[in-house]
Design an enzyme around this catalytic site. Structure first.
Site, PDB file in Angstrom:
ATOM      1  N   LYS A   1       6.861   1.392   9.729  1.00 32.03           N
ATOM      2  CA  LYS A   1       5.543   0.936   9.290  1.00 32.03           C
ATOM      3  C   LYS A   1       5.012  -0.237  10.122  1.00 32.03           C
ATOM      4  CE  LYS A   1       4.675   3.561   7.174  1.00 32.03           C
ATOM      5  NZ  LYS A   1       4.676   4.914   7.811  1.00 32.03           N
TER       6      LYS A   1
ATOM      7  N   HIS B   1      14.827   3.643  14.343  1.00 32.42           N
ATOM      8  CA  HIS B   1      14.610   2.557  13.385  1.00 32.42           C
ATOM      9  C   HIS B   1      15.937   1.826  13.132  1.00 32.42           C
ATOM     10  CE1 HIS B   1      10.643   3.967  12.485  1.00 32.42           C
ATOM     11  NE2 HIS B   1      11.001   5.004  11.768  1.00 32.42           N
TER      12      HIS B   1
ATOM     13  N   ARG C   1       5.912  -6.394  12.883  1.00 37.47           N
ATOM     14  CA  ARG C   1       4.584  -6.598  12.288  1.00 37.47           C
ATOM     15  C   ARG C   1       4.701  -7.625  11.172  1.00 37.47           C
ATOM     16  NH1 ARG C   1       1.256  -1.544   9.418  1.00 37.47           N
ATOM     17  NH2 ARG C   1      -0.799  -2.535   9.535  1.00 37.47           N
TER      18      ARG C   1
ATOM     19  N   ARG D   1      -3.062   5.510   8.043  1.00 40.11           N
ATOM     20  CA  ARG D   1      -3.707   5.077   6.795  1.00 40.11           C
ATOM     21  C   ARG D   1      -4.952   4.287   7.135  1.00 40.11           C
ATOM     22  NH1 ARG D   1      -3.531   0.868   2.989  1.00 40.11           N
ATOM     23  NH2 ARG D   1      -2.399  -0.379   4.526  1.00 40.11           N
ATOM     24  N   LYS D   2      -4.768   3.002   7.534  1.00 36.75           N
ATOM     25  CA  LYS D   2      -5.923   2.168   7.875  1.00 36.75           C
ATOM     26  C   LYS D   2      -5.802   1.604   9.290  1.00 36.75           C
ATOM     27  CE  LYS D   2      -7.763   0.125   3.629  1.00 36.75           C
ATOM     28  NZ  LYS D   2      -7.867  -1.148   2.913  1.00 36.75           N
TER      29      LYS D   2
HETATM   30  P1  A3P Z   1      -1.210   1.040   7.694  1.00 35.64           P
HETATM   31  O1  A3P Z   1      -0.451   1.715   6.599  1.00 35.64           O
HETATM   32  O2  A3P Z   1      -1.298  -0.444   7.489  1.00 35.64           O
HETATM   33  O3  A3P Z   1      -2.543   1.633   7.962  1.00 35.64           O
HETATM   34  P2  A3P Z   1       4.647   3.572  11.662  1.00 35.64           P
HETATM   35  O4  A3P Z   1       4.058   4.445  12.695  1.00 35.64           O
HETATM   36  O5  A3P Z   1       5.690   2.628  12.175  1.00 35.64           O
HETATM   37  O6  A3P Z   1       5.085   4.337  10.464  1.00 35.64           O
HETATM   38  O7  A3P Z   1       3.485   2.580  11.175  1.00 35.64           O
HETATM   39  C1  A3P Z   1       2.437   3.048  10.392  1.00 35.64           C
HETATM   40  C2  A3P Z   1       1.292   2.065  10.447  1.00 35.64           C
HETATM   41  O8  A3P Z   1       0.684   2.115  11.743  1.00 35.64           O
HETATM   42  C3  A3P Z   1       0.214   2.459   9.463  1.00 35.64           C
HETATM   43  O9  A3P Z   1      -0.371   1.202   9.048  1.00 35.64           O
HETATM   44  C4  A3P Z   1      -0.720   3.298  10.322  1.00 35.64           C
HETATM   45  O10 A3P Z   1      -2.019   3.410   9.799  1.00 35.64           O
HETATM   46  C5  A3P Z   1      -0.682   2.494  11.610  1.00 35.64           C
HETATM   47  N1  A3P Z   1      -1.057   3.301  12.791  1.00 35.64           N
HETATM   48  C6  A3P Z   1      -0.695   4.555  13.072  1.00 35.64           C
HETATM   49  N2  A3P Z   1      -1.241   4.959  14.230  1.00 35.64           N
HETATM   50  C7  A3P Z   1      -1.965   3.914  14.707  1.00 35.64           C
HETATM   51  C8  A3P Z   1      -2.763   3.707  15.870  1.00 35.64           C
HETATM   52  N3  A3P Z   1      -2.933   4.674  16.768  1.00 35.64           N
HETATM   53  N4  A3P Z   1      -3.348   2.504  16.026  1.00 35.64           N
HETATM   54  C9  A3P Z   1      -3.189   1.532  15.108  1.00 35.64           C
HETATM   55  N5  A3P Z   1      -2.446   1.654  13.984  1.00 35.64           N
HETATM   56  C10 A3P Z   1      -1.823   2.842  13.787  1.00 35.64           C
END
Ligand code: A3P
Length: 319
Positions: free
Chosen positions: A66, A126, A148, A285-286
């Site tokens: 995440k 991970h 993060r 998500r966001k």
């Molecule tokens: P949020 O849930 O805060 O939106 P991971 O890939 O390690 O699982 O992390 C997921 C997080 O990265 C999520 O955050 C997701 O929306 C965000 N994310 C995924 N792709 C992204 C991108 N291309 N640019 C910025 N953020 C991204």
């Protein structure tokens, strides 16, 4: 007599039975080597140390979940393969980032796939550094670590678990408590960040430590930094042709979340175990910095900040 009884269970299975287990997140977590790992990927994770054969030219994305794994997979893949593909005929227009950069051990069989890949490999994990073979360090494998603000990582985790579990996940308070106790998938998060932080101090030329927030605030700068780190810096010609911006656009949240492979219309559910189902859309998500304020109280935010400050004290790592 009991001493002659031959157990049909393997040494690993016997060991797993002795490990602490906790319920609460979408699937049970088991504590192994100071890392809470989903029960359904534990055996494969335990096998990495023995079975992965690191190569000196491997690049490993070590991302705490995440914290931007998906984004970094896309960026790294696009940067290192930019002479192979055009931006109109790019694998990331039809495949998910998780399909082009494999995990070491998220699903059974991952390790087999990894060993068949040609060099130089782009891999991701991970897992804690201490669960990778020590030759990752001694051979000088490159590592890109992304972390993060834990408040945002926690909120992202909480939403993700709800979606994986068809909305039936634990409540915010219970999730917060478990996260702060260190019990979250691949947690304690502070130990993961610290391990890779220390490795980046010990091997600065080979280990790059990034924060999600710095990628958001100046993506082109990070893309250039990554290319130089991977020994494929952008040429002046590429720079003036806007290649850095093309990489940014292709891998950006809007672009990635809109390609068919990442939309629910082409649901290709990934099974990371019997119960766990990851819809590709739940990876996007966001993608914002500071979204925690919309979900957590200020008091919770302060408590997590304080916890992190205590854990990172003296390390030089600051959030
Ligand atoms: P949020 O849930 O805060 O939106 P991971 O890939 O390690 O699982 O992390 C997921 C997080 O990265 C999520 O955050 C997701 O929306 C965000 N994310 C995924 N792709 C992204 C991108 N291309 N640019 C910025 N953020 C991204």
């Amino acid at each position: 007599p009991p001493s002659q009884f031959i157990s049909s269970k393997s040494h690993t299975e016997n060991l797993i039975e002795t490990l602490p287990t906790r319920e609460g997140w979408a699937t049970p977590l088991v504590l192994y080597n100071n890392c809470w790992i989903r029960a359904n990927s534990l055996k494969d994770s335990m096998a990495v140390k023995d079975r992965l054969k690191p190569r000196p030219d491997d690049t490993i994305l070590a991302a705490h979940p995440k914290c931007g794994t998906t984004w970094l997979k896309a960026l790294l893949f696009t940067i290192v393969n930019r002479s192979r593909y055009t931006f109109t005929d790019h694998p990331l227009l039809t495949s998910r980032p998780h399909q082009v950069v494999p995990y070491l051990a998220l699903r059974p069989g991952d390790l087999d796939i990894v060993e068949t890949l040609p060099s130089p490999r782009l891999l991701s994990t991970h897992l804690p550094l201490s669960l990778l073979p020590s030759t990752v360090s001694t051979l000088g494998c490159r590592i890109v670590c992304v972390c993060r603000d834990p408040k945002d990582a926690f909120i992202s985790r909480w939403h993700f678990e709800k979606r994986m579990n068809q909305g039936m996940s634990i409540g915010m308070d219970e999730a917060f408590t478990m996260f702060c106790e260190g019990c979250s998938p691949y947690g304690p998060f502070w130990d993961r960040y610290l391990e890779y932080w220390k490795e980046s101090l010990a091997r600065p030329d080979e280990v790059m430590f990034l924060r999600y927030e710095e990628i958001v605030s100046d993506t082109p700068k990070v893309i250039r930094k990554l290319a130089s780190f991977l020994r494929v810096p952008f040429t002046q010609e590429e720079d003036s042709n806007g290649v850095v911006e093309q990489v940014e656009d292709l891998c950006g949240f809007t672009s990635l979340s809109n390609i068919a492979a990442n939309r629910p219309s082409r649901v290709q559910h990934e099974h990371a175990g019997d119960k766990l189902v990851v819809d590709p859309t739940s990876l996007f998500r966001k993608g914002k910095v500071g979204d925690w304020v919309n979900h957590m109280s200020k008091d919770m935010g302060d408590r997590m900040d304080q916890l992190v400050a205590e854990k990172f004290k003296g390390s030089g790592l600051i959030f």
